[in-house]
Design a protein around this motif. Structure first.
Motif, PDB file in Angstrom:
ATOM      1  N   ILE B 355       0.813  -1.218   0.000  1.00 55.33           N
ATOM      2  CA  ILE B 355       0.000   0.000   0.000  1.00 55.33           C
ATOM      3  C   ILE B 355       0.851   1.275   0.000  1.00 55.33           C
ATOM      4  O   ILE B 355       0.625   2.162  -0.825  1.00 55.33           O
ATOM      5  CB  ILE B 355      -0.997  -0.004   1.179  1.00 55.33           C
ATOM      6  CG1 ILE B 355      -2.048  -1.086   0.949  1.00 55.33           C
ATOM      7  CG2 ILE B 355      -1.677   1.351   1.326  1.00 55.33           C
ATOM      8  CD1 ILE B 355      -3.024  -1.249   2.084  1.00 55.33           C
ATOM      9  N   PRO B 356       1.850   1.383   0.886  1.00 60.38           N
ATOM     10  CA  PRO B 356       2.639   2.629   0.884  1.00 60.38           C
ATOM     11  C   PRO B 356       3.258   2.929  -0.471  1.00 60.38           C
ATOM     12  O   PRO B 356       3.216   4.068  -0.941  1.00 60.38           O
ATOM     13  CB  PRO B 356       3.725   2.361   1.928  1.00 60.38           C
ATOM     14  CG  PRO B 356       3.179   1.317   2.809  1.00 60.38           C
ATOM     15  CD  PRO B 356       2.275   0.482   1.964  1.00 60.38           C
ATOM     16  N   GLU B 357       3.794   1.875  -1.112  1.00 59.91           N
ATOM     17  CA  GLU B 357       4.419   2.082  -2.415  1.00 59.91           C
ATOM     18  C   GLU B 357       3.412   2.584  -3.414  1.00 59.91           C
ATOM     19  O   GLU B 357       3.665   3.478  -4.222  1.00 59.91           O
ATOM     20  CB  GLU B 357       5.044   0.766  -2.912  1.00 59.91           C
ATOM     21  CG  GLU B 357       6.486   0.585  -2.523  1.00 59.91           C
ATOM     22  CD  GLU B 357       7.246   1.903  -2.528  1.00 59.91           C
ATOM     23  OE1 GLU B 357       7.377   2.501  -3.622  1.00 59.91           O
ATOM     24  OE2 GLU B 357       7.686   2.352  -1.438  1.00 59.91           O
ATOM     25  N   SER B 358       2.246   1.972  -3.372  1.00 57.18           N
ATOM     26  CA  SER B 358       1.208   2.331  -4.317  1.00 57.18           C
ATOM     27  C   SER B 358       0.762   3.778  -4.094  1.00 57.18           C
ATOM     28  O   SER B 358       0.539   4.529  -5.043  1.00 57.18           O
ATOM     29  CB  SER B 358       0.050   1.359  -4.142  1.00 57.18           C
ATOM     30  OG  SER B 358      -1.098   1.877  -4.710  1.00 57.18           O
ATOM     31  N   ILE B 359       0.651   4.175  -2.822  1.00 60.93           N
ATOM     32  CA  ILE B 359       0.286   5.568  -2.532  1.00 60.93           C
ATOM     33  C   ILE B 359       1.337   6.501  -3.101  1.00 60.93           C
ATOM     34  O   ILE B 359       1.026   7.514  -3.737  1.00 60.93           O
ATOM     35  CB  ILE B 359       0.172   5.786  -1.010  1.00 60.93           C
ATOM     36  CG1 ILE B 359      -1.003   4.990  -0.461  1.00 60.93           C
ATOM     37  CG2 ILE B 359       0.002   7.264  -0.693  1.00 60.93           C
ATOM     38  CD1 ILE B 359      -1.133   5.061   1.035  1.00 60.93           C
ATOM     39  N   ARG B 360       2.583   6.133  -2.890  1.00 60.61           N
ATOM     40  CA  ARG B 360       3.660   6.984  -3.377  1.00 60.61           C
ATOM     41  C   ARG B 360       3.590   7.093  -4.911  1.00 60.61           C
ATOM     42  O   ARG B 360       3.804   8.147  -5.491  1.00 60.61           O
ATOM     43  CB  ARG B 360       5.003   6.400  -2.957  1.00 60.61           C
ATOM     44  CG  ARG B 360       6.120   7.411  -3.115  1.00 60.61           C
ATOM     45  CD  ARG B 360       7.389   6.799  -3.600  1.00 60.61           C
ATOM     46  NE  ARG B 360       7.941   5.812  -2.685  1.00 60.61           N
ATOM     47  CZ  ARG B 360       8.856   6.103  -1.769  1.00 60.61           C
ATOM     48  NH1 ARG B 360       9.278   7.333  -1.619  1.00 60.61           N
ATOM     49  NH2 ARG B 360       9.343   5.162  -1.038  1.00 60.61           N
ATOM     50  N   HIS B 361       3.255   5.981  -5.508  1.00 63.51           N
ATOM     51  CA  HIS B 361       3.157   5.951  -6.960  1.00 63.51           C
ATOM     52  C   HIS B 361       2.054   6.888  -7.447  1.00 63.51           C
ATOM     53  O   HIS B 361       2.229   7.653  -8.387  1.00 63.51           O
ATOM     54  CB  HIS B 361       2.863   4.514  -7.388  1.00 63.51           C
ATOM     55  CG  HIS B 361       3.253   4.224  -8.792  1.00 63.51           C
ATOM     56  ND1 HIS B 361       4.572   4.195  -9.187  1.00 63.51           N
ATOM     57  CD2 HIS B 361       2.509   3.970  -9.901  1.00 63.51           C
ATOM     58  CE1 HIS B 361       4.609   3.932 -10.482  1.00 63.51           C
ATOM     59  NE2 HIS B 361       3.372   3.788 -10.941  1.00 63.51           N
ATOM     60  N   PHE B 362       0.919   6.814  -6.765  1.00 57.76           N
ATOM     61  CA  PHE B 362      -0.216   7.642  -7.180  1.00 57.76           C
ATOM     62  C   PHE B 362       0.024   9.118  -6.944  1.00 57.76           C
ATOM     63  O   PHE B 362      -0.331   9.962  -7.755  1.00 57.76           O
ATOM     64  CB  PHE B 362      -1.474   7.228  -6.402  1.00 57.76           C
ATOM     65  CG  PHE B 362      -2.116   5.979  -6.922  1.00 57.76           C
ATOM     66  CD1 PHE B 362      -2.002   5.630  -8.257  1.00 57.76           C
ATOM     67  CD2 PHE B 362      -2.839   5.150  -6.084  1.00 57.76           C
ATOM     68  CE1 PHE B 362      -2.600   4.478  -8.750  1.00 57.76           C
ATOM     69  CE2 PHE B 362      -3.441   3.998  -6.554  1.00 57.76           C
ATOM     70  CZ  PHE B 362      -3.321   3.661  -7.887  1.00 57.76           C
ATOM     71  N   LEU B 363       0.582   9.429  -5.792  1.00 57.13           N
ATOM     72  CA  LEU B 363       0.644  10.834  -5.389  1.00 57.13           C
ATOM     73  C   LEU B 363       2.009  11.450  -5.620  1.00 57.13           C
ATOM     74  O   LEU B 363       2.203  12.633  -5.408  1.00 57.13           O
ATOM     75  CB  LEU B 363       0.268  10.967  -3.912  1.00 57.13           C
ATOM     76  CG  LEU B 363      -1.118  10.425  -3.561  1.00 57.13           C
ATOM     77  CD1 LEU B 363      -1.353  10.507  -2.066  1.00 57.13           C
ATOM     78  CD2 LEU B 363      -2.207  11.178  -4.303  1.00 57.13           C
ATOM     79  N   GLY B 364       2.939  10.624  -6.048  1.00 55.38           N
ATOM     80  CA  GLY B 364       4.320  11.085  -6.127  1.00 55.38           C
ATOM     81  C   GLY B 364       4.587  12.060  -7.258  1.00 55.38           C
ATOM     82  O   GLY B 364       5.661  12.651  -7.322  1.00 55.38           O
ATOM     83  N   LYS B 365       3.634  12.228  -8.157  1.00 57.47           N
ATOM     84  CA  LYS B 365       3.904  13.092  -9.289  1.00 57.47           C
ATOM     85  C   LYS B 365       3.536  14.535  -9.027  1.00 57.47           C
ATOM     86  O   LYS B 365       3.914  15.438  -9.758  1.00 57.47           O
ATOM     87  CB  LYS B 365       3.120  12.594 -10.506  1.00 57.47           C
ATOM     88  CG  LYS B 365       3.535  11.185 -10.916  1.00 57.47           C
ATOM     89  CD  LYS B 365       3.660  11.085 -12.415  1.00 57.47           C
ATOM     90  CE  LYS B 365       4.336   9.790 -12.815  1.00 57.47           C
ATOM     91  NZ  LYS B 365       3.347   8.717 -13.005  1.00 57.47           N
ATOM     92  N   GLY B 366       2.751  14.716  -7.989  1.00 56.72           N
ATOM     93  CA  GLY B 366       2.409  16.092  -7.620  1.00 56.72           C
ATOM     94  C   GLY B 366       1.502  16.792  -8.610  1.00 56.72           C
ATOM     95  O   GLY B 366       1.552  18.005  -8.743  1.00 56.72           O
ATOM     96  N   ARG B 367       0.710  15.994  -9.319  1.00 56.78           N
ATOM     97  CA  ARG B 367      -0.148  16.641 -10.301  1.00 56.78           C
ATOM     98  C   ARG B 367      -1.484  17.068  -9.698  1.00 56.78           C
ATOM     99  O   ARG B 367      -2.080  16.376  -8.967  1.00 56.78           O
ATOM    100  CB  ARG B 367      -0.396  15.691 -11.463  1.00 56.78           C
ATOM    101  CG  ARG B 367       0.808  15.552 -12.356  1.00 56.78           C
ATOM    102  CD  ARG B 367       0.511  14.595 -13.472  1.00 56.78           C
ATOM    103  NE  ARG B 367      -0.570  15.073 -14.308  1.00 56.78           N
ATOM    104  CZ  ARG B 367      -0.394  15.845 -15.399  1.00 56.78           C
ATOM    105  NH1 ARG B 367       0.817  16.207 -15.735  1.00 56.78           N
ATOM    106  NH2 ARG B 367      -1.420  16.241 -16.106  1.00 56.78           N
TER     107      ARG B 367
END
Lengths: 504, 367
Positions: B355-367
């Motif tokens: 889950i943490p990785e997936s969250i980072r993936h989703f939100l990591g782009k800052g769009r």
């Protein structure tokens, strides 16, 4: 001093005068009116406006502030054992509450001044605590916030390892015995009585000689150990013998000093609160209340001394016991004649009109602590009247149930809970354990296990001070166990000792 | 009294923060915190913050109480403090501290290195704010600005030469009076809508939904900390889609086939009907096990996204929860259709730990 309003000042003078005519004897008492935040702040520092900085005071404050905000709890009284005594009143309490608290506070102050166990406490503790604060702040400047905080965490986690009953011992005990002496192993000569040859076997039986020799041998090898006798004041021992930096030693000493200052309050909780409640009730109902205040007073008084089912309220137990003693000494219900009388009717009507109750309770407040207080004055009649019971977990139903209302059992359980005021009894047994300079702590078994996980963590803290491996000898599930920490990893080893667990 | 406590309190909060941060990944992958959520706080149990001591264990068991009741009746003690422990000892309870959701989001942001979100280029201007920030010559007496009024009067007396330093009496007249007045200010406002879509077809089991639940909670926490004004909508679909409330979203269990396009159509309709393109930042999150009904439907999804959805969205997120039955084809299809398109983010969620990785993936782009 103090900042009471003229109205409260007048009430205070009245209450003080009444208290004095009853014979209460206290240091000058300074009342401060403060608002809730200030009160919470002082309370989270244990009553002292200035102390050393530590996050756990902040934690305390957080919780106090929150539960006050949510209306779950509020602090009524806060009084400090000091000369002069300081007491805090919350500004927005109604006058009747302020009066109640003032009367209550005078009870406490009298107790602080006169109870034997408070005798050795520092009466300038407010100043001393502030000094400690300055000292610690200076260390922070010298060695840095993190180092000091870490060390305070360690020291605080060990602050119950003191010898509460040695309250009168002021200086650090000198545990280091003179070494030297002759190194040669002395042969053991058991002293024997003179006897004719043919009587020798009877006058000095060989079994006796053997037993005696073993005892002396054990004594001798014990004397070679270090410390020669188990030391209850573990903190003092560490201060003296652990390889500490000077500032660490200082901090440990001041934590120990504060622990000793607070100890009598733990030892006399029931008496102290009982005594103060007794006096607020007496002064208020007989001298101070106006007609309009009586309902509010009754409400708040019963809020203070109400008994939650299944819990001991020290206010309640204390005040009832003091009243019971007063009644018994007024009516002469003590002594051999009373005790041996088993005529129920006669006992019920027993009244020798002695009128010594008040004098007796003043004596009691002087020389007893909670344990001796209950031991001596908690009678079977009292236990029954107060509906005391022993509760415990019923393994079968899995719930906490009332087990017993037998007064003897009740008393036994009460006293057991108070032993060493609810703390495990731990001593330094050997500071040269396994002849490797390791530290062995001994938990004296009195029927209750210590919490192993916490003990392991605490042991780590002890090791941080001792630097060499440390061990704790205790009992878990009836088996002897030595918990260890060597600076890298925890370990636990079972011994073949067994103790019997109480059936529950 | 100086508020000394503030220092200690700040230190305590810092420690709490540190310890939350340390265990964040644990919290991120368990539902533990969600149940403890208040309106603005979650309470987090922190066993390690209490200083350890040699103390008695819970097998102490027995104690003395006071009150009515026969032998064998429950004593109602809860965890029961024995006598003598009163006051001095804290019980055995675990300490719970409250942490603000904002703070939690911040901690998560730091721990997962999430960038701050940039709003879509078209900032909406809305007259929302303002205050009594200007001065006017007329107004109600209750808003009279005393200092300004006095200053005007002083100016007038000096200018007219009637001011006498020895006897400095200044009397304001009607013309001197100044009043505070309300001034509207235009504040840029950012609002966002998050649409969670979940596949509730027969293949999504309890554990899969739990994962979706946990992940949505954290995404929500983060987005809420980034936007003042946020709306959340929930859509479930199997062969047909419908909008539901939060409770239903997490608890519904349907069965049946999967037609993902139905959800996307509903999403599009929702966006067109309610969320004007230039006023809202749009974040659709779709969770499924990747099993779609037919390749034709997948094609339809892709074209819907390309033509209608993506231009409206900040980012389209698709999370594929691994399930025993799902083929996982949908993610592959999306990946190949949108290779290189930054607006589409897909992520595999194998189990709770990812889950943490997936969250980072989703939100990591800052769009």
């Amino acid at each position: 001093m103090g900042n009471l309003t003229p109205e409260l000042l007048a009430e205070r003078d009245k209450i003080k005068a009444v208290a004095e005519t009853y014979g209460l004897d206290f240091y000058e008492t300074v009342f401060e009116l403060v608002d809730a935040e200030e009160l919470n702040e002082v309370a989270s520092y244990g009553g002292f406006p200035r102390r050393y900085p530590h996050w756990r005071f902040g934690m305390e404050y957080d919780q106090l502030a929150k539960s006050y905000e949510y209306g779950l709890s509020k602090i009524y009284e806060l009084v400090i054992n000091n000369d002069p005594c300081y007491a805090y009143l919350m500004r927005n309490n109604p006058v009747v509450d302020q009066k109640l608290v003032m009367a209550h506070v005078y009870g406490h102050c009298d107790f602080f001044k006169n109870n034997l166990w408070f005798g050795p406490t520092n009466r300038k503790m407010i100043d001393q605590m502030a000094n400690h604060g300055t000292q610690v702040r200076r260390f922070v400047e010298d060695v840095g916030q993190d180092a000091v905080e870490d060390f305070l965490d360690i020291a605080t986690s060990l602050d119950n390892l003191i010898d509460v009953h040695s309250a009168y011992r002021k200086a650090l005990p000198r545990t280091r015995e003179e070494h030297g002496g002759s190194a040669r192993r002395e042969s053991i000569d058991v002293p024997r009585l003179r006897a004719k040859d043919y009587m020798e076997r009877y006058i000095n039986p060989p079994e006796y000689l053997e037993r005696e020799r073993k005892r002396m041998e054990a004594e001798q090898s014990q004397a070679k150990r270090f410390p020669p006798k188990p030391v209850k004041d573990v903190l003092a021992f560490l201060i003296e013998h652990a390889p500490l930096e000077p500032w660490e030693r200082e901090i440990l000493s001041l934590i120990r000093e504060e622990a000793y200052y607070f100890a009598p309050q733990g030892m006399t909780k029931i008496m102290n609160e009982g005594w103060a409640s007794y006096w607020h009730s007496r002064i208020m109902t007989r001298h101070s209340l106006t007609d309009a205040e009586i309902i509010d007073f009754a409400d708040h008084h019963s809020g203070t001394v109400h008994a939650t089912p299944g819990r001991i309220n020290p206010y309640k137990l204390g005040i009832e016991l003091f009243r019971d003693i007063e009644m018994r000494w007024n009516k002469g219900r003590f002594g051999r004649e009373w005790e041996t009388c088993d005529d129920a009717e006669r006992r019920l009507a027993w009244d020798m009109e002695l009128g010594e109750g008040l004098k007796k309770i003043f004596d009691v407040r002087k020389i007893y602590n909670d344990i001796t207080f209950l031991e001596e004055f908690l009678t079977p009649e009292f236990a029954e009247e107060q509906k005391l019971f022993v509760y415990g977990m019923n393994q079968r139903t899995g719930r906490v149930e009332i087990l017993d209302r037998d007064p003897t059992r009740v008393k036994k359980e009460l006293l057991k809970a108070l032993t060493n005021f609810g703390q495990p009894y731990i001593t330094v047994a050997d500071a040269n354990y396994a002849n490797r300079g390791e530290l062995l702590l001994e938990h004296r078994w009195d029927g209750v296990e210590i919490q192993v996980q916490q003990a392991q963590a605490t042991l780590r803290n002890v090791q941080r001070l001792w630097r060499r491996p440390v061990h704790l000898h205790t009992f878990v599930e009836g088996k002897g166990k030595v918990l260890s920490y060597d600076g890298r990893s925890d370990s636990a080893r079972e011994t073949d000792e067994r103790v019997e667990l109480e059936e529950s | 009294m100086v508020q000394r406590i503030d220092q200690d309190r700040a230190r305590f909060r810092e420690i709490v923060r540190g310890s939350v941060k340390k265990d964040l990944r644990k919290y991120l992958s368990s539902g533990e915190l969600i149940g403890k959520q208040g309106k603005r706080f979650v309470s987090i149990p922190l066993p390690q913050i209490e200083l350890p001591r040699f103390r008695f264990g819970s097998n102490k068991g027995k104690g003395v109480g006071q009150g009515e009741g026969g032998e064998g009746e429950p004593a109602g003690t809860g965890d029961g403090d024995g006598a003598g422990q009163a006051g001095e000892q804290a019980g055995q309870h675990v300490l719970e501290v409250e942490v603000g959701l904002d703070e939690l989001a911040q901690i998560m942001g730091e721990e997962l290195a999430l960038p701050r979100i940039e709003s879509k280029g078209k900032k909406t201007i809305r007259a929302l704010g303002g205050g009594y920030s200007s001065i006017s010559r007329v107004g109600p007496e209750s808003l009279r600005h005393f200092k300004r009024t006095f200053r005007e009067a002083l100016k007038r007396t000096i200018a007219s030469g009637t001011y006498d330093p020895a006897n400095p009496i200044v009397i304001p007249v009607k013309e001197d009076r100044r009043y505070r007045s309300f001034k509207l200010r235009e504040v840029p406002d950012s609002s966002a809508v998050v649409i969670y879509m979940m596949d509730v077809s027969g293949s999504m089991g309890r554990e899969q939904k739990e994962i979706v639940r946990i992940e949505s909670f954290w995404i929500d926490t983060w987005l809420r900390s980034q936007y003042k004004n946020i709306e959340v909508r929930y859509v479930v679909h199997d062969a047909a889609a419908q909008e539901v409330d939060q409770h239903t979203f997490y608890n519904l269990r349907e069965s049946g086939g999967t037609k993902i396009s139905s959800a996307y159509e509903l999403l599009l309709e929702l966006l067109e009907r309610k969320y004007a393109q230039d006023e809202w930042n749009v974040y659709p999150f779709h969770f499924s096990d990747g099993d779609n009904w037919s390749a034709r439907d997948t094609e339809r999804c892709v074209s819907l996204m390309k033509e209608k959805l993506l231009p409206r969205c900040n980012q389209f997120a698709y999370g594929q929860v691994k399930s025993a039955y799902g083929s996982g084809q949908f993610k592959k299809d999306l990946d190949s259709a949108f290779r290189g398109d930054e607006r589409v983010v897909t992520s595999d969620i194998l189990d709770r730990d990812s889950i943490p990785e997936s969250i980072r993936h989703f939100l990591g782009k800052g769009r």
